[in-house]
Design a protein around this motif. Structure first.
Motif, mmCIF file in Angstrom:
data_model
loop_
_atom_site.group_PDB
_atom_site.id
_atom_site.type_symbol
_atom_site.label_atom_id
_atom_site.label_comp_id
_atom_site.label_asym_id
_atom_site.label_seq_id
_atom_site.Cartn_x
_atom_site.Cartn_y
_atom_site.Cartn_z
ATOM 1 N N ILE A 170 18.890 -66.605 105.475
ATOM 2 C CA ILE A 170 19.713 -67.603 106.430
ATOM 3 C C ILE A 170 21.101 -67.381 105.731
ATOM 4 O O ILE A 170 22.079 -67.326 106.349
ATOM 5 C CB ILE A 170 19.276 -68.871 106.629
ATOM 6 C CG1 ILE A 170 17.982 -68.585 107.458
ATOM 7 C CG2 ILE A 170 20.267 -69.771 107.479
ATOM 8 C CD1 ILE A 170 17.169 -69.905 107.702
ATOM 9 N N LYS A 171 21.306 -67.799 104.208
ATOM 10 C CA LYS A 171 22.413 -67.680 103.563
ATOM 11 C C LYS A 171 23.282 -66.371 103.812
ATOM 12 O O LYS A 171 24.440 -66.481 104.171
ATOM 13 C CB LYS A 171 22.228 -67.946 102.349
ATOM 14 C CG LYS A 171 21.854 -69.319 101.956
ATOM 15 C CD LYS A 171 21.684 -69.411 100.382
ATOM 16 C CE LYS A 171 20.629 -70.768 100.173
ATOM 17 N NZ LYS A 171 20.730 -70.820 98.402
ATOM 18 N N LYS A 172 22.577 -65.107 103.854
ATOM 19 C CA LYS A 172 23.212 -63.953 104.054
ATOM 20 C C LYS A 172 23.536 -64.066 105.772
ATOM 21 O O LYS A 172 24.600 -63.376 105.787
ATOM 22 C CB LYS A 172 22.280 -63.079 103.687
ATOM 23 C CG LYS A 172 22.737 -61.616 103.629
ATOM 24 C CD LYS A 172 22.101 -60.530 103.069
ATOM 25 C CE LYS A 172 20.703 -60.205 103.763
ATOM 26 N NZ LYS A 172 19.770 -59.196 103.287
ATOM 27 N N ASP A 173 22.736 -64.541 106.487
ATOM 28 C CA ASP A 173 23.009 -64.385 108.073
ATOM 29 C C ASP A 173 24.619 -65.168 108.115
ATOM 30 O O ASP A 173 25.307 -64.829 108.845
ATOM 31 C CB ASP A 173 22.121 -65.079 108.619
ATOM 32 C CG ASP A 173 20.578 -64.266 108.638
ATOM 33 O OD1 ASP A 173 20.945 -62.925 108.423
ATOM 34 O OD2 ASP A 173 19.765 -64.622 108.884
ATOM 35 N N ALA A 210 13.379 -67.001 103.567
ATOM 36 C CA ALA A 210 14.117 -67.619 104.583
ATOM 37 C C ALA A 210 15.311 -68.016 104.177
ATOM 38 O O ALA A 210 16.466 -67.803 104.972
ATOM 39 C CB ALA A 210 13.234 -68.711 105.306
ATOM 40 N N CYS A 211 15.456 -68.866 103.279
ATOM 41 C CA CYS A 211 16.548 -69.466 102.701
ATOM 42 C C CYS A 211 17.774 -68.415 102.285
ATOM 43 O O CYS A 211 19.015 -68.424 102.693
ATOM 44 C CB CYS A 211 16.501 -70.636 101.821
ATOM 45 S SG CYS A 211 15.920 -72.148 102.077
ATOM 46 N N VAL A 248 21.977 -75.735 112.454
ATOM 47 C CA VAL A 248 22.844 -74.729 112.184
ATOM 48 C C VAL A 248 23.144 -73.847 113.400
ATOM 49 O O VAL A 248 24.052 -73.332 114.117
ATOM 50 C CB VAL A 248 22.570 -73.677 111.033
ATOM 51 C CG1 VAL A 248 23.702 -72.510 110.980
ATOM 52 C CG2 VAL A 248 22.796 -74.672 109.731
ATOM 53 N N GLN A 249 21.619 -73.405 113.763
ATOM 54 C CA GLN A 249 21.399 -72.515 115.323
ATOM 55 C C GLN A 249 22.137 -73.216 116.146
ATOM 56 O O GLN A 249 22.958 -72.705 117.157
ATOM 57 C CB GLN A 249 20.195 -72.290 115.262
ATOM 58 C CG GLN A 249 19.936 -71.293 116.521
ATOM 59 C CD GLN A 249 19.714 -72.217 117.829
ATOM 60 O OE1 GLN A 249 19.197 -73.273 117.916
ATOM 61 N NE2 GLN A 249 20.075 -71.599 118.887
ATOM 62 N N ALA A 284 20.026 -65.020 114.560
ATOM 63 C CA ALA A 284 19.320 -64.479 113.292
ATOM 64 C C ALA A 284 19.062 -65.583 112.420
ATOM 65 O O ALA A 284 18.003 -65.468 111.778
ATOM 66 C CB ALA A 284 20.652 -63.761 112.459
ATOM 67 N N VAL A 285 19.866 -66.823 112.503
ATOM 68 C CA VAL A 285 19.421 -68.016 111.683
ATOM 69 C C VAL A 285 18.135 -68.403 111.893
ATOM 70 O O VAL A 285 17.255 -68.668 111.262
ATOM 71 C CB VAL A 285 20.552 -69.066 111.880
ATOM 72 C CG1 VAL A 285 19.868 -70.225 111.183
ATOM 73 C CG2 VAL A 285 21.776 -68.615 110.967
#
Length: 161
Positions: free
Chosen positions: A68-71, A64-65, A123-124, A104-105
């Motif tokens: 999410i970093k890529k997202d 997930a991390c 973040v979302q 996405a996040v």
């Protein structure tokens, strides 16, 4: 103008549904309802709740991390590209991209630890707030400081796992 948030919300919901069905995440090790544990959840539950105070490192949270970093990086690139279009069409594209990024996040946070999921939710929410701000005016230049703080919190939560 009033249909834009409704349409964007529909796109966001469709994106969440589509993304969540693409890569199913194993349930967290605290789930007793799963009748057939997957290999990754079986491996991550090899040391059950012996140290419940410390964060549990599991494959789902790590994945997930990473996702999410890529997202976040991908979304920043797409927002920058959409901003180059200029108002008003560019602001609509930027708003839509912030919503897509937020979807996405949150979709990739499914199955992560509570700490990471909570940070991803912040973040979302900030991405969604930026989308709303861009929808209000074609001349909007909303501050990204709250988003940057939420991303730092997420990165800290991910590095703690």
């Amino acid at each position: 103008m009033y249909r834009s948030p409704i349409v964007l919300s529909g796109f966001a919901i469709a994106a969440v549904i589509a993304m969540s069905s693409c890569d199913p995440q194993p349930t967290s090790e605290g789930s007793a309802t799963s009748s057939t544990p997957t290999a990754s959840s079986a491996a991550s539950s090899a040391a059950p709740a012996a140290s419940s105070a410390a964060p549990v490192i599991d494959a789902a949270t790590t994945k997930a991390c990473d996702n999410i970093k890529k997202d976040i990086k991908d979304n920043a690139d797409k927002v920058a590209k959409a901003e180059k279009i200029g108002p008003p069409a560019g602001h609509i594209a930027v708003s839509a991209q912030w919503i897509a990024g937020s979807a996405a996040v949150i979709a990739h946070s499914i199955g992560a630890t509570e700490t990471v999921s909570s940070a991803a939710e912040k973040v979302q929410q900030e991405m969604s707030n930026l989308s709303d701000e861009y929808n209000k005016s074609a001349d909007a230049k909303p501050s990204k400081k709250k988003l940057e703080a939420a991303v730092k919190e997420l990165l800290a939560a991910c590095s703690a796992t």
